[in-house]
Design an enzyme around this catalytic site. Sequence first.
Site, PDB file in Angstrom:
ATOM      1  N   ASN A   1     -13.893   2.468   2.203  1.00 36.86           N
ATOM      2  CA  ASN A   1     -12.422   2.510   2.219  1.00 36.86           C
ATOM      3  C   ASN A   1     -11.895   3.480   3.280  1.00 36.86           C
ATOM      4  O   ASN A   1     -10.690   3.593   3.449  1.00 36.86           O
ATOM      5  CB  ASN A   1     -11.861   2.903   0.844  1.00 36.86           C
ATOM      6  CG  ASN A   1     -12.148   4.346   0.494  1.00 36.86           C
ATOM      7  OD1 ASN A   1     -13.037   4.960   1.072  1.00 36.86           O
ATOM      8  ND2 ASN A   1     -11.420   4.882  -0.452  1.00 36.86           N
TER       9      ASN A   1
ATOM     10  N   ASP B   1     -13.521   6.381  -2.979  1.00 37.58           N
ATOM     11  CA  ASP B   1     -12.892   5.987  -4.252  1.00 37.58           C
ATOM     12  C   ASP B   1     -13.495   6.756  -5.437  1.00 37.58           C
ATOM     13  O   ASP B   1     -12.778   7.214  -6.326  1.00 37.58           O
ATOM     14  CB  ASP B   1     -13.068   4.484  -4.508  1.00 37.58           C
ATOM     15  CG  ASP B   1     -12.027   3.649  -3.764  1.00 37.58           C
ATOM     16  OD1 ASP B   1     -10.957   4.197  -3.426  1.00 37.58           O
ATOM     17  OD2 ASP B   1     -12.291   2.458  -3.517  1.00 37.58           O
TER      18      ASP B   1
ATOM     19  N   SER C   1       0.824  -1.215   0.000  1.00 40.23           N
ATOM     20  CA  SER C   1       0.000   0.000   0.000  1.00 40.23           C
ATOM     21  C   SER C   1       0.856   1.261   0.000  1.00 40.23           C
ATOM     22  O   SER C   1       1.838   1.364   0.742  1.00 40.23           O
ATOM     23  CB  SER C   1      -0.911   0.002   1.224  1.00 40.23           C
ATOM     24  OG  SER C   1      -1.570   1.259   1.305  1.00 40.23           O
TER      25      SER C   1
ATOM     26  N   LYS D   1     -12.903  -4.374   2.364  1.00 38.16           N
ATOM     27  CA  LYS D   1     -13.733  -3.219   2.019  1.00 38.16           C
ATOM     28  C   LYS D   1     -15.243  -3.475   2.139  1.00 38.16           C
ATOM     29  O   LYS D   1     -16.009  -2.552   2.413  1.00 38.16           O
ATOM     30  CB  LYS D   1     -13.426  -2.773   0.591  1.00 38.16           C
ATOM     31  CG  LYS D   1     -12.126  -1.982   0.473  1.00 38.16           C
ATOM     32  CD  LYS D   1     -11.882  -1.642  -0.988  1.00 38.16           C
ATOM     33  CE  LYS D   1     -11.174  -0.316  -1.122  1.00 38.16           C
ATOM     34  NZ  LYS D   1     -11.080   0.119  -2.518  1.00 38.16           N
TER      35      LYS D   1
ATOM     36  N   ASP E   1     -24.348   7.166   2.617  1.00 41.13           N
ATOM     37  CA  ASP E   1     -25.177   6.680   1.508  1.00 41.13           C
ATOM     38  C   ASP E   1     -24.315   6.188   0.353  1.00 41.13           C
ATOM     39  O   ASP E   1     -24.611   5.172  -0.263  1.00 41.13           O
ATOM     40  CB  ASP E   1     -26.081   7.813   0.996  1.00 41.13           C
ATOM     41  CG  ASP E   1     -27.192   8.114   1.985  1.00 41.13           C
ATOM     42  OD1 ASP E   1     -27.384   7.316   2.925  1.00 41.13           O
ATOM     43  OD2 ASP E   1     -27.845   9.165   1.827  1.00 41.13           O
TER      44      ASP E   1
HETATM   45  P1  NAP Z   1     -11.736  -6.596  -8.646  1.00 38.09           P
HETATM   46  O1  NAP Z   1     -12.956  -6.263  -7.905  1.00 38.09           O
HETATM   47  O2  NAP Z   1     -11.007  -7.855  -8.366  1.00 38.09           O
HETATM   48  O3  NAP Z   1     -12.117  -6.571 -10.232  1.00 38.09           O
HETATM   49  C1  NAP Z   1     -11.184  -6.969 -11.205  1.00 38.09           C
HETATM   50  C2  NAP Z   1     -11.712  -6.639 -12.604  1.00 38.09           C
HETATM   51  O4  NAP Z   1     -10.683  -6.962 -13.558  1.00 38.09           O
HETATM   52  C3  NAP Z   1     -12.945  -7.447 -12.994  1.00 38.09           C
HETATM   53  O5  NAP Z   1     -13.743  -6.673 -13.870  1.00 38.09           O
HETATM   54  C4  NAP Z   1     -12.308  -8.631 -13.758  1.00 38.09           C
HETATM   55  O6  NAP Z   1     -13.163  -9.239 -14.677  1.00 38.09           O
HETATM   56  C5  NAP Z   1     -11.205  -7.918 -14.481  1.00 38.09           C
HETATM   57  N1  NAP Z   1     -10.148  -8.838 -14.908  1.00 38.09           N
HETATM   58  C6  NAP Z   1      -9.217  -9.448 -14.108  1.00 38.09           C
HETATM   59  N2  NAP Z   1      -8.429 -10.248 -14.859  1.00 38.09           N
HETATM   60  C7  NAP Z   1      -8.873 -10.155 -16.137  1.00 38.09           C
HETATM   61  C8  NAP Z   1      -8.490 -10.754 -17.377  1.00 38.09           C
HETATM   62  N3  NAP Z   1      -7.443 -11.611 -17.450  1.00 38.09           N
HETATM   63  N4  NAP Z   1      -9.165 -10.417 -18.494  1.00 38.09           N
HETATM   64  C9  NAP Z   1     -10.197  -9.535 -18.438  1.00 38.09           C
HETATM   65  N5  NAP Z   1     -10.625  -8.946 -17.304  1.00 38.09           N
HETATM   66  C10 NAP Z   1      -9.975  -9.259 -16.162  1.00 38.09           C
HETATM   67  O7  NAP Z   1     -10.618  -5.440  -8.507  1.00 38.09           O
HETATM   68  P2  NAP Z   1     -10.853  -3.874  -8.257  1.00 38.09           P
HETATM   69  O8  NAP Z   1     -10.807  -3.599  -6.793  1.00 38.09           O
HETATM   70  O9  NAP Z   1     -12.035  -3.426  -9.051  1.00 38.09           O
HETATM   71  O10 NAP Z   1      -9.488  -3.258  -8.865  1.00 38.09           O
HETATM   72  C11 NAP Z   1      -9.219  -3.337 -10.237  1.00 38.09           C
HETATM   73  C12 NAP Z   1      -7.896  -2.623 -10.537  1.00 38.09           C
HETATM   74  O11 NAP Z   1      -7.992  -1.254 -10.188  1.00 38.09           O
HETATM   75  C13 NAP Z   1      -6.690  -3.163  -9.756  1.00 38.09           C
HETATM   76  O12 NAP Z   1      -5.582  -3.128 -10.625  1.00 38.09           O
HETATM   77  C14 NAP Z   1      -6.495  -2.158  -8.641  1.00 38.09           C
HETATM   78  O13 NAP Z   1      -5.147  -2.052  -8.211  1.00 38.09           O
HETATM   79  C15 NAP Z   1      -6.918  -0.868  -9.346  1.00 38.09           C
HETATM   80  N6  NAP Z   1      -7.442   0.162  -8.411  1.00 38.09           N
HETATM   81  C16 NAP Z   1      -6.867   1.404  -8.478  1.00 38.09           C
HETATM   82  C17 NAP Z   1      -7.344   2.395  -7.641  1.00 38.09           C
HETATM   83  C18 NAP Z   1      -6.705   3.761  -7.693  1.00 38.09           C
HETATM   84  O14 NAP Z   1      -6.851   4.514  -6.730  1.00 38.09           O
HETATM   85  N7  NAP Z   1      -6.062   4.132  -8.789  1.00 38.09           N
HETATM   86  C19 NAP Z   1      -8.425   2.145  -6.762  1.00 38.09           C
HETATM   87  C20 NAP Z   1      -8.983   0.858  -6.742  1.00 38.09           C
HETATM   88  C21 NAP Z   1      -8.479  -0.126  -7.593  1.00 38.09           C
HETATM   89  P3  NAP Z   1     -14.067 -10.529 -14.230  1.00 38.09           P
HETATM   90  O15 NAP Z   1     -15.248  -9.946 -13.506  1.00 38.09           O
HETATM   91  O16 NAP Z   1     -14.405 -11.183 -15.511  1.00 38.09           O
HETATM   92  O17 NAP Z   1     -13.194 -11.376 -13.333  1.00 38.09           O
END
Ligand code: NAP
Length: 275
Positions: free
Chosen positions: A89, A105, A17, A68, A80
Amino acid sequence: MKDVPRAAVIGNPVSHSLSPKLHNYWLSRYGLAGRYEALQVAEDALAHTLRALPEQGFIGANVTIPHKVAVLQLADNVTDRATLIGAANTLIFTDDGRIFADNTDGYGFTANIRQEVPDWDPKAGPAAIFGAGGAARAIIVALADAGVPEIRLANRTRLKAEALKAEFGARIQVYDWVQAGPMLDEVAFAVNTTSLGMKGAQPFKVPLDELSPDAIVTDIVYTPLRTAFLDAAAERGCRTVDGLGMLLHQGVPGFERWFGTRPEVDEATRRAVLS
Ligand code: NAP
């Protein structure tokens, strides 16, 4: 040391983190007394830990994977927007022993876009979202709040996108993952919320032939900062925004509530977190 207010990020794992770097940088920049730590907490220890933290001088916490969703059940008050997103978060421990849960977020996402693209008009046209995980939920709520007229959603597992449409309403149009290219026709905004493109994962590749150079394109993956998706969009002439700013901005409301100063997200903050 006992009276120094403490905050933490709670996760499992948590060592990756960037939140400790961010909040400790702000504490030092604004000359505030306080400490921000990373706490690795297993799922079965979460409830006990949350109740014990205020006794140890903690005034709040950020929450990351995998807690979370679980914290919503453990909090006494949930905003809400956290209820709508289905996850929190940011926690505030109040003086009377209550736990207040929020989700920042979506706020972080739009604050980042507004800062990087000050003339962003959310009403300019449809937005395309790739992915239907936890981050996508927050971004759907934020974009709908901002007034985006139509949200096009594609996810590898289509059923998850359909479930989000059922939950969040008619403004969402679900597209097949294999139609990701055509989905970009006439969109004013596009975002990758999948974990594709992350260091160690496969790249996120989508045909951009239909994408207008006027569209704003962002990726919430921030390791690396410049993803292949952003580079390809920039080559088409689109303005692009990386995902680090979302992470930085989501920390602002918590820091302000805990330590009493609203911190700024600027180049110095980015440098401090990336150092
Ligand atoms: P999550 O709930 O696990 O969701 C993952 C997403 O990625 C799902 O839509 C999943 O699709 C898709 N995915 C994973 N592997 C894949 C593949 N091989 N091909 C196609 N789709 C794939 O994760 P999350 O919390 O939403 O986070 C997602 C990303 O955002 C992570 O990289 C995280 O580090 C980043 N993030 C960044 C911030 C920021 O502040 N910038 C905040 C939160 C998250 P399926 O549903 O088909 O599995």
